[in-house]
Design an enzyme around this catalytic site. Structure first.
Site, PDB file in Angstrom:
ATOM      1  N   TYR A   1     -17.914 -18.621   0.184  1.00 28.92           N
ATOM      2  CA  TYR A   1     -17.134 -19.830  -0.108  1.00 28.92           C
ATOM      3  C   TYR A   1     -18.065 -21.045  -0.216  1.00 28.92           C
ATOM      4  O   TYR A   1     -17.986 -21.825  -1.164  1.00 28.92           O
ATOM      5  CB  TYR A   1     -16.098 -20.028   1.005  1.00 28.92           C
ATOM      6  CG  TYR A   1     -15.268 -21.277   0.906  1.00 28.92           C
ATOM      7  CD1 TYR A   1     -14.430 -21.506  -0.178  1.00 28.92           C
ATOM      8  CD2 TYR A   1     -15.291 -22.230   1.930  1.00 28.92           C
ATOM      9  CE1 TYR A   1     -13.653 -22.651  -0.256  1.00 28.92           C
ATOM     10  CE2 TYR A   1     -14.516 -23.374   1.867  1.00 28.92           C
ATOM     11  CZ  TYR A   1     -13.695 -23.585   0.773  1.00 28.92           C
ATOM     12  OH  TYR A   1     -12.926 -24.711   0.701  1.00 28.92           O
TER      13      TYR A   1
ATOM     14  N   LYS B   1     -19.051 -23.546  -3.326  1.00 23.78           N
ATOM     15  CA  LYS B   1     -18.819 -24.989  -3.236  1.00 23.78           C
ATOM     16  C   LYS B   1     -20.086 -25.769  -3.621  1.00 23.78           C
ATOM     17  O   LYS B   1     -20.005 -26.774  -4.331  1.00 23.78           O
ATOM     18  CB  LYS B   1     -18.320 -25.376  -1.839  1.00 23.78           C
ATOM     19  CG  LYS B   1     -16.875 -24.960  -1.585  1.00 23.78           C
ATOM     20  CD  LYS B   1     -15.931 -25.722  -2.495  1.00 23.78           C
ATOM     21  CE  LYS B   1     -14.600 -25.050  -2.677  1.00 23.78           C
ATOM     22  NZ  LYS B   1     -13.762 -25.678  -3.709  1.00 23.78           N
TER      23      LYS B   1
ATOM     24  N   ARG C   1       0.702 -15.918  -8.708  1.00 26.87           N
ATOM     25  CA  ARG C   1       1.524 -14.882  -8.050  1.00 26.87           C
ATOM     26  C   ARG C   1       2.486 -15.369  -6.976  1.00 26.87           C
ATOM     27  O   ARG C   1       3.656 -15.050  -7.036  1.00 26.87           O
ATOM     28  CB  ARG C   1       0.642 -13.773  -7.443  1.00 26.87           C
ATOM     29  CG  ARG C   1      -0.075 -12.989  -8.503  1.00 26.87           C
ATOM     30  CD  ARG C   1      -0.387 -11.595  -7.976  1.00 26.87           C
ATOM     31  NE  ARG C   1      -1.305 -10.929  -8.883  1.00 26.87           N
ATOM     32  CZ  ARG C   1      -2.402 -10.285  -8.508  1.00 26.87           C
ATOM     33  NH1 ARG C   1      -2.700 -10.190  -7.233  1.00 26.87           N
ATOM     34  NH2 ARG C   1      -3.179  -9.712  -9.390  1.00 26.87           N
TER      35      ARG C   1
ATOM     36  N   GLN D   1      -1.774 -24.976   0.625  1.00 25.53           N
ATOM     37  CA  GLN D   1      -1.606 -25.988   1.683  1.00 25.53           C
ATOM     38  C   GLN D   1      -1.681 -27.417   1.138  1.00 25.53           C
ATOM     39  O   GLN D   1      -0.785 -28.225   1.369  1.00 25.53           O
ATOM     40  CB  GLN D   1      -2.685 -25.797   2.757  1.00 25.53           C
ATOM     41  CG  GLN D   1      -2.510 -26.741   3.952  1.00 25.53           C
ATOM     42  CD  GLN D   1      -3.759 -26.850   4.815  1.00 25.53           C
ATOM     43  OE1 GLN D   1      -4.846 -26.413   4.435  1.00 25.53           O
ATOM     44  NE2 GLN D   1      -3.603 -27.437   5.987  1.00 25.53           N
TER      45      GLN D   1
HETATM   46  N1  SER Z   1     -10.694 -25.287   5.533  1.00 27.41           N
HETATM   47  C1  SER Z   1     -11.702 -24.550   4.816  1.00 27.41           C
HETATM   48  C2  SER Z   1     -11.981 -23.257   5.444  1.00 27.41           C
HETATM   49  O1  SER Z   1     -11.852 -23.192   6.637  1.00 27.41           O
HETATM   50  C3  SER Z   1     -12.957 -25.353   4.754  1.00 27.41           C
HETATM   51  O2  SER Z   1     -12.983 -26.068   3.576  1.00 27.41           O
HETATM   52  O3  SER Z   1     -12.372 -22.339   4.801  1.00 27.41           O
END
Ligand code: SER
Length: 326
Positions: A147, A151, A40, A16
Site C-alpha cells: 500500500y 502511495k 461491486r 469510508q
Molecule cells: N488508514 C490507512 C490504513 O490503515 C492508512 O492510510 O491502511
C-alpha cells in the site's frame, strides 16, 4: 468555470471516506452533478437514492471512460484504494487497483481535458527509516507495505503529470481517519474506529495493536474539510501538489481507550497485537503539516476529546435505535 457547472465523479463512493464525501459534494454542487461510483459493493439507499450511481473497476480504463463520457465529468475525487492490511494479504491486487487506477484516471483526465482531480496519499508513504516524531514534509519515503509503495509511486506520478502534462492533480497524506457513518475496510488504523463501535455495543474491545502504539489521526469532518479546502485552493500558488502532510491529532491506543472510559467507565480494552502491529510500527507517531497550513490554510477542528464525545453521541443514538450496523 462556476461551481454550479462542475460534473463530479467520486470513485470508492461506497467506502469510508467516499460515502460521506459524496453526500457532502451533492449538498454543495447539486445531487445530479455528483456521480457516485463503486466496485461491486452495493451502495446504501441514502447514496443510491440521492443521485446517480455507477459500477466501475478503476483498474479497467474503459469502465471509467464510459462514465466520464456519459456524464461529461470534469472533476474527480479518487477515493478507491486497497488499504494497508488487505494490501499485505494481496499485494498484486493492491498494485493493480492503486497504481493502474491512479494512472488510468490521470490519463483519462488529460484525454477529456478535465479541470481537476484529487488523488489522496497516506501516512503509509512513510517507513521505518522516516523520522518518527513530527515527520517533516520532505523526508525519507521507503515504506515496507505494498500500500505504501503504491502511495509513494502515486505521489511521484501525480507530480510528474503536473509538470509534464499540466494536469491539475492534488492530494494529501491522510492520517488514520475516524468516522461513524461507514466502516473502514482493510486498513491498519481501523482499530481507532472499531473501538468506538465495540465500546457502545459491548463495553469491551480487543485491540489489534499494542497499547503504546501512537499514530497520527483525524476525525471525518476534518478529513472532508481538508479534501475540499485543498481542491478549492489556488493551484498556481501551491508549491506541493499531491503529497501534503495533514494531521489533526496523535494518540496511543491506550490514550484512545482512556478517552472512551471517561464517558463509559465500565469500558474494558485489551491489547492483542497481530500482523498489523508491524505496519503500525513502521509509520510515524506524529507529522508536521506546516506546508498545508501555509500553502492552503489547513487547520483542523477536532482533537481527541471533541472527537470521542461526538463519536459516542452519534453511535449511542444509533445503538438505541437498533441501527448501529455491526
Ligand atoms: N488508514 C490507512 C490504513 O490503515 C492508512 O492510510 O491502511
Amino acid at each position: 468555470m462556476t461551481e454550479e457547472m462542475k460534473k463530479i465523479m467520486v470513485t470508492g463512493s461506497v467506502g469510508q471516506i467516499g460515502s460521506e464525501l459524496t453526500m457532502l459534494l451533492r449538498k454543495k454542487y447539486g445531487n445530479d452533478n455528483v456521480i457516485a461510483t463503486g466496485h461491486r459493493t452495493q451502495p446504501k439507499p441514502e447514496l443510491k437514492d440521492s443521485g446517480p450511481f455507477e459500477f466501475i473497476n478503476v483498474a479497467k480504463k474503459e469502465t471509467i471512460e464510459e462514465v466520464v463520457k456519459k456524464y461529461d465529468i470534469d472533476t474527480v475525487y479518487h477515493m478507491s484504494a486497497i488499504l494497508s492490511a488487505v494490501g499485505e494479504k494481496n499485494p498484486h491486487l493492491c498494485w493493480d487497483v492503486n497504481m493502474n487506477g491512479t494512472k488510468n484516471l490521470m490519463d483519462i483526465a488529460i484525454e477529456y481535458e478535465m479541470g481537476q482531480i484529487f488523488i489522496p496519499s497516506s501516512i503509509a508513504a512513510f517507513g521505518p527509516e522516516t523520522p518518527i516524531d513530527n515527520t517533516p514534509q520532505e523526508t525519507v519515503l521507503k515504506p515496507r507495505t505494498m500500500y505504501g509503495v503504491t502511495k509513494v509511486a502515486g505521489e511521484l506520478l501525480c507530480d510528474y503529470y503536473v509538470r509534464r502534462f499540466g494536469l491539475d492533480v492534488r492530494g494529501c497524506r491522510y492520517p488514520g481517519i475516524i468516522s461513524n457513518e461507514t466502516l473502514p475496510g482493510g486498513g491498519t488504523t481501523d482499530y481507532a474506529v472499531a473501538i468506538y463501535y465495540e465500546a457502545v455495543k459491548n463495553k469491551k474491545y480487543t485491540c489489534f495493536v499494542r497499547e503504546d502504539t501512537r499514530l497520527p489521526m483525524m476525525y471525518m469532518p476534518d478529513c472532508l474539510k481538508a479534501t475540499i479546502d485543498l481542491m478549492e485552493a489556488d493551484f498556481s500558488k501551491l508549491k506541493h501538489y499531491s503529497d501534503f502532510n495533514v494531521t489533526a491529532m496523535s494518540f496511543s491506543a491506550g490514550e484512545l481507550a482512556d478517552s472512551i472510559k471517561k464517558h463509559i467507565p465500565e469500558f474494558g480494552c485489551t491489547f492483542e497485537p497481530d500482523f498489523r502491529q508491524e505496519i503500525a510500527d513502521s509509520w510515524p507517531n506524529s507529522i508536521d503539516d506546516t506546508a498545508a497550513r501555509e500553502e492552503w490554510g489547513w487547520e483542523p477542528d477536532y482533537d481527541l476529546e471533541a472527537m470521542t464525545k461526538d463519536m459516542l453521541d452519534a453511535l449511542s443514538k444509533r445503538h438505541a435505535e437498533g441501527n448501529l450496523g455491526i
